[in-house]
Design a protein around this motif. Structure first.
Motif, PDB file in Angstrom:
ATOM      1  N   PHE A  70       7.364 -78.863  46.113  1.00 12.88           N
ATOM      2  CA  PHE A  70       7.860 -80.183  45.170  1.00 12.88           C
ATOM      3  C   PHE A  70       6.355 -80.234  44.387  1.00 12.88           C
ATOM      4  CE2 PHE A  70      11.322 -80.926  48.256  1.00 12.88           C
ATOM      5  CZ  PHE A  70      12.448 -79.847  47.237  1.00 12.88           C
ATOM      6  N   ILE A  71       5.034 -80.405  45.046  1.00 11.18           N
ATOM      7  CA  ILE A  71       3.959 -81.279  44.579  1.00 11.18           C
ATOM      8  C   ILE A  71       3.617 -80.016  43.103  1.00 11.18           C
ATOM      9  CG2 ILE A  71       1.365 -81.049  44.684  1.00 11.18           C
ATOM     10  CD1 ILE A  71       2.069 -82.295  48.251  1.00 11.18           C
ATOM     11  N   VAL A  72       4.477 -78.362  43.635  1.00  8.35           N
ATOM     12  CA  VAL A  72       3.268 -77.616  42.574  1.00  8.35           C
ATOM     13  C   VAL A  72       4.359 -77.891  41.194  1.00  8.35           C
ATOM     14  CG1 VAL A  72       3.590 -75.028  42.223  1.00  8.35           C
ATOM     15  CG2 VAL A  72       2.302 -75.771  43.475  1.00  8.35           C
ATOM     16  N   ALA A  73       6.025 -78.296  41.503  1.00  9.23           N
ATOM     17  CA  ALA A  73       6.448 -77.939  41.121  1.00  9.23           C
ATOM     18  C   ALA A  73       6.039 -79.410  39.631  1.00  9.23           C
ATOM     19  CB  ALA A  73       8.333 -78.619  41.429  1.00  9.23           C
ATOM     20  N   VAL A  74       5.556 -80.501  40.461  1.00 14.76           N
ATOM     21  CA  VAL A  74       5.201 -82.187  39.590  1.00 14.76           C
ATOM     22  C   VAL A  74       4.405 -81.197  38.905  1.00 14.76           C
ATOM     23  CG1 VAL A  74       4.447 -84.290  39.527  1.00 14.76           C
ATOM     24  CG2 VAL A  74       6.032 -82.922  41.550  1.00 14.76           C
ATOM     25  N   ILE A  75       2.861 -80.596  39.302  1.00 17.39           N
ATOM     26  CA  ILE A  75       1.594 -80.586  38.396  1.00 17.39           C
ATOM     27  C   ILE A  75       2.470 -78.780  37.683  1.00 17.39           C
ATOM     28  CG2 ILE A  75      -0.138 -78.734  38.853  1.00 17.39           C
ATOM     29  CD1 ILE A  75      -0.457 -78.921  41.391  1.00 17.39           C
ATOM     30  N   LEU A  76       3.938 -78.576  37.701  1.00 18.98           N
ATOM     31  CA  LEU A  76       3.687 -77.281  36.922  1.00 18.98           C
ATOM     32  C   LEU A  76       4.746 -78.199  35.497  1.00 18.98           C
ATOM     33  CD1 LEU A  76       4.396 -74.365  38.470  1.00 18.98           C
ATOM     34  CD2 LEU A  76       2.706 -74.506  36.953  1.00 18.98           C
ATOM     35  N   LEU A  77       5.218 -79.453  35.830  1.00 21.12           N
ATOM     36  CA  LEU A  77       6.228 -79.851  34.548  1.00 21.12           C
ATOM     37  C   LEU A  77       5.575 -81.111  34.025  1.00 21.12           C
ATOM     38  CD1 LEU A  77       9.100 -81.285  37.020  1.00 21.12           C
ATOM     39  CD2 LEU A  77       8.616 -79.596  34.972  1.00 21.12           C
ATOM     40  N   ILE A  91      -3.994 -74.608  51.506  1.00 19.04           N
ATOM     41  CA  ILE A  91      -3.019 -72.291  51.568  1.00 19.04           C
ATOM     42  C   ILE A  91      -1.981 -73.404  51.066  1.00 19.04           C
ATOM     43  CG2 ILE A  91      -3.131 -70.718  53.206  1.00 19.04           C
ATOM     44  CD1 ILE A  91      -5.974 -71.175  51.558  1.00 19.04           C
ATOM     45  N   GLY A  92      -0.893 -74.076  51.926  1.00 19.79           N
ATOM     46  CA  GLY A  92       0.645 -73.565  51.131  1.00 19.79           C
ATOM     47  C   GLY A  92       0.536 -73.859  49.726  1.00 19.79           C
ATOM     48  N   LEU A  93      -0.464 -74.891  49.008  1.00 23.13           N
ATOM     49  CA  LEU A  93      -0.532 -74.741  47.647  1.00 23.13           C
ATOM     50  C   LEU A  93      -0.272 -73.394  46.990  1.00 23.13           C
ATOM     51  CD1 LEU A  93      -2.226 -78.785  46.486  1.00 23.13           C
ATOM     52  CD2 LEU A  93       0.538 -78.144  47.195  1.00 23.13           C
ATOM     53  N   LEU A  94      -1.694 -72.952  47.699  1.00 12.07           N
ATOM     54  CA  LEU A  94      -1.369 -71.759  46.722  1.00 12.07           C
ATOM     55  C   LEU A  94      -0.397 -71.008  46.559  1.00 12.07           C
ATOM     56  CD1 LEU A  94      -3.079 -69.880  45.479  1.00 12.07           C
ATOM     57  CD2 LEU A  94      -4.471 -69.202  47.491  1.00 12.07           C
ATOM     58  N   LEU A  95      -0.284 -70.788  47.884  1.00  9.44           N
ATOM     59  CA  LEU A  95       1.313 -69.893  48.366  1.00  9.44           C
ATOM     60  C   LEU A  95       2.325 -70.509  47.861  1.00  9.44           C
ATOM     61  CD1 LEU A  95       0.904 -69.355  52.318  1.00  9.44           C
ATOM     62  CD2 LEU A  95       0.167 -66.905  50.311  1.00  9.44           C
ATOM     63  N   ALA A  96       2.730 -72.011  47.855  1.00 11.05           N
ATOM     64  CA  ALA A  96       3.567 -72.243  47.562  1.00 11.05           C
ATOM     65  C   ALA A  96       3.611 -71.555  45.866  1.00 11.05           C
ATOM     66  CB  ALA A  96       4.076 -74.130  47.275  1.00 11.05           C
ATOM     67  N   ALA A  97       2.755 -71.879  45.129  1.00  9.60           N
ATOM     68  CA  ALA A  97       2.243 -71.382  43.493  1.00  9.60           C
ATOM     69  C   ALA A  97       3.361 -70.325  43.692  1.00  9.60           C
ATOM     70  CB  ALA A  97       0.341 -71.347  43.079  1.00  9.60           C
ATOM     71  N   THR A  98       2.874 -69.349  44.233  1.00  4.68           N
ATOM     72  CA  THR A  98       3.098 -68.184  43.557  1.00  4.68           C
ATOM     73  C   THR A  98       4.295 -67.753  43.459  1.00  4.68           C
ATOM     74  OG1 THR A  98       2.822 -67.057  45.566  1.00  4.68           O
ATOM     75  CG2 THR A  98       0.978 -66.769  45.149  1.00  4.68           C
ATOM     76  N   GLY A  99       5.371 -68.491  44.008  1.00  9.75           N
ATOM     77  CA  GLY A  99       6.425 -68.788  43.904  1.00  9.75           C
ATOM     78  C   GLY A  99       6.955 -68.730  42.409  1.00  9.75           C
ATOM     79  N   PHE A 100       6.015 -69.584  41.892  1.00 12.12           N
ATOM     80  CA  PHE A 100       6.364 -69.483  40.660  1.00 12.12           C
ATOM     81  C   PHE A 100       5.952 -68.743  39.926  1.00 12.12           C
ATOM     82  CE2 PHE A 100       6.360 -74.487  42.748  1.00 12.12           C
ATOM     83  CZ  PHE A 100       8.190 -74.934  42.109  1.00 12.12           C
ATOM     84  N   LEU A 101       5.743 -68.027  39.714  1.00 12.85           N
ATOM     85  CA  LEU A 101       5.571 -67.360  38.744  1.00 12.85           C
ATOM     86  C   LEU A 101       6.021 -66.453  38.436  1.00 12.85           C
ATOM     87  CD1 LEU A 101       1.972 -65.756  40.550  1.00 12.85           C
ATOM     88  CD2 LEU A 101       2.094 -66.995  39.330  1.00 12.85           C
TER      89      LEU A 101
END
Length: 490
Positions: free
Chosen positions: A55-62, A201-211
Motif C-alpha cells: 500500500f505504501i508503494v501504491a501511494v508513492i506511484l499514485l 527490503i519489503g518496500l523494494l520487493l513490493a515495488a517489483t510487484g507493480f512493474l
C-alpha cells in the motif's frame, strides 16, 4: 495478411481504458505476484507487515501518477517513458532512457521464457506425467506470444483480459475464504508488524510487484482518445495492482498469523508454494490444482504483455532511427512486424544459450534476467518522474500540486527504491553469483553509450538527432493544441 514494407504506423483507436489496463495488469500477473513477490516480501522483508509495504508503494506511484497524468494529457507516443524523458531531460537523456528501457524489457521477456518453461515442465509433469524440457515449453510459449501479437494489440488485450479475470477471481475466492474462516488481522498494519524484519527490503520487493504499470504510455498511439484514456488507465492500473496484491498479501499473513508470517514464508521459500499450501488448506486440493493451472496461464499472459511492451520500444527506437529503421515496419493491421520478430528471436536465443549450457532456469536464467529487468524499469520510472517535474517547471506551470509537489514526492520515493535495488541487487536478482551481480554494469554502459552516441548523432547526423524530439512532436502537437486524439500517420 502480409507485411507492408512501407507501413510504419500503429493501428490507432484500438484500445480503450480497460483494454490498456488488461495489457498492464497481465504484465503484472497478479497470481504470479502473490506466488513469487508477496512470498519474498514476507520472507525477506517485513514479514507480517508486508501488506503495508504494497500500500505504501501504491501511494508513492499514485503521487507520481498525478504528474504522469498531466504529462500524458499532452503526450501521445509509442516510446512510452523514453518520450517523457526526451521532453523533460532532452534528446540525449531520452536516448539513454530508451536504451535502458529496451534492455530492461527485452531481458524481462527472456526471464519470462525461463519462468514459464520451468513451471510448465514442473506442473504439467506433476499433473499428467508428461515431462518435456523447460526450454521446449518456453520456446512454444514465446512462439505463441509472437503469433498472438501479430494479430494486433486489440486481440492481445482480449486474451489477456480473460487470463486476468480468471487469476484475479482465484485470488478473490481465496481472500473471501480467509475472511470468513479466519478474518483479516489488522495488527498487520501496526508499527510492530510494519517495522518488523526489514521495511526497506519489503518496500523494494513490493515495488517489483507493480512493474509493468508504466506500459500504459506505450499504447498511447493505439488508444482511443489517448490524452484521456492513458491517465485514466494509469490510475486504474496502480489502484488495481495495489488492492489485489495488498489485500491478498493481507489474507496470506492473516492465514499464517501475522507474528508467524515470516517464519512460515521462509519455510516455503525454496518450494515457492506458500500460497498453494494455503489454498489447499482453505479451499481444498481441486482448487489448488486449478490455481496451479492458472499460474501457467498467468505466466503466459505476463510473457505476452512484456513481449508487446518490448516490441514497442524496439519499434519506437527504430522509428526514431536510433536503432535500424526496419524495426519500425508494421503489418497491415498496425502490429509491429520486424520489431516483434526480432524481440521473439532475441528472447528465444538468449534462453537457448542457458539451456545449451545445462543451467537451471529458476536458479540462473530467471534471477539474472528478471533482476536486471526490474532494476532497469525502476530506473526508467525514476527518470520519467524527474522529467515530468523538470518539464513543467520549464513551462512555469502554475499547478504546483499536480506538476511539482506530487510528482516530486513520487520521484523521491522512486529514487529511494532505485537506490535500494542497486545496493540490494542480490535480493532483487535472487542470486549471489558474481556474473549476475555484475549485470547492472550494463546500465552504466547504456548511460555512457547513450552520451557518446548522442554526441555522435548531434555532430555527424543532426537530422537523426533532431528526430529524437520531432518524432514525438509529430504524433502529438495536434492533440496538445486542440485537445483531440493525435491524427494517425501524421
Amino acid at each position: 495478411m502480409s507485411d507492408n514494407p512501407t507501413n510504419t504506423t500503429l493501428k490507432s483507436n484500438s484500445l480503450g481504458v480497460f483494454g490498456i489496463v488488461f495489457l498492464v495488469l497481465a504484465a503484472v500477473a497478479p497470481l504470479t505476484g502473490i506466488v513469487v513477490v508477496a512470498s519474498l516480501a514476507i520472507a525477506l522483508g517485513n514479514g507480517g507487515g508486508a501488506p503495508a509495504s504494497f500500500f505504501i508503494v501504491a501511494v508513492i506511484l499514485l503521487l507520481f501518477a498525478v504528474g504522469y497524468a498531466q504529462m500524458s494529457k499532452q503526450l501521445a507516443n509509442a516510446g512510452g517513458f523514453y518520450a517523457f524523458v526526451v521532453k523533460g531531460l532532452g534528446r540525449t537523456g531520452g536516448l539513454i532512457a530508451g536504451l535502458i528501457a529496451t534492455l530492461g524489457y527485452n531481458f524481462f521477456v527472456v526471464g519470462t521464457i525461463g519462468t514459464s518453461g520451468f513451471f510448465m515442465q514442473t506442473i504439467i509433469a506433476q499433473l499428467t506425467g508428461f515431462d518435456l524440457h523447460w526450454y521446449v515449453w518456453g520456446l512454444l510459449s514465446i512462439a505463441v506470444c509472437f503469433v498472438m501479437a501479430r494479430r494486433g494489440v486489440d486481440f492481445s488485450s482480449k486474451v489477456l483480459g480473460v487470463s486476468l479475470v480468471l487469476e484475479t477471481l482465484m485470488l478473490v475466492v481465496f481472500d473471501i475464504s480467509v475472511l470468513i474462516r479466519t478474518g483479516f488481522d489488522f495488527s498487520a498494519f501496526g508499527p510492530a508488524a510494519v517495522f518488523s524484519g526489514s521495511l526497506p527490503i519489503g518496500l523494494l520487493l513490493a515495488a517489483t510487484g507493480f512493474l509493468g504499470f508504466e506500459a500504459t504510455a506505450l499504447f498511447s498511439e493505439e488508444a482511443r482518445r489517448p490524452l484521456k484514456t492513458i491517465p485514466r488507465a494509469t490510475y486504474t492500473a496502480i489502484i488495481a495492482i495495489g488492492v489485489i496484491l495488498g489485500v491478498t498479501t493481507w489474507a496470506v499473513v492473516s492465514a499464517t498469523g501475522v507474528a508467524q508470517a515470516q517464519k512460515a514464508s521462509l519455510k516455503h521459500l525454496d518450494a515457492g508454494d506458500l500460497l498453494f499450501s494455503l489454498i489447499h488448506e482453505y479451499l481444498g486440493e481441486p482448487m489448488m490444482i486449478i490455481a496451479e493451472i492458472l499460474l501457467l496461464v498467468s505466466l503466459f499472459a505476463a510473457m505476452l504483455a512484456f513481449h508487446n511492451s518490448a516490441t514497442r520500444y524496439l519499434y519506437s527506437m527504430g522509428r526514431a532511427r536510433i536503432l535500424p529503421h526496419g524495426l519500425a515496419r508494421t503489418r497491415g493491421n498496425g502490429a509491429p512486424a520486424v520489431a516483434g520478430l526480432v524481440q521473439a528471436l532475441f528472447g528465444a536465443i538468449i534462453a537457448g544459450l542457458f539451456a545449451l549450457a545445462g543451467l537451471s532456469p529458476i536458479a540462473t536464467l530467471v534471477p539474472a534476467m528478471l533482476g536486471f529487468g526490474t532494476l532497469a524499469v525502476l530506473i526508467l520510472q525514476a527518470l520519467a518522474a524527474l522529467s515530468i517535474v523538470v518539464w513543467f517547471r520549464r513551462q512555469r506551470d502554475p499547478r504546483w500540486w499536480s506538476t511539482f509537489i506530487a510528482p516530486g514526492l513520487g520521484f523521491l520515493g522512486l529514487l529511494s527504491i532505485v537506490l535500494l535495488a542497486v545496493f540490494n541487487f542480490n535480493i532483487v536478482a535472487g542470486s549471489d553469483n558474481i556474473f549476475i551481480l555484475m549485470l547492472p554494469l550494463l546500465l552504466v554502459l547504456a548511460i555512457v553509450g547513450g552520451i557518446v552516441y548522442g554526441a555522435y548523432l548531434k555532430r555527424s547526423k543532426p537530422v537523426v538527432y533532431d528526430a529524437l524530439a520531432t518524432d514525438i512532436e509529430k504524433f502529438n502537437v495536434h492533440a496538445a493544441e486542440v485537445g483531440k486524439d493525435p491524427v494517425p500517420g501524421l
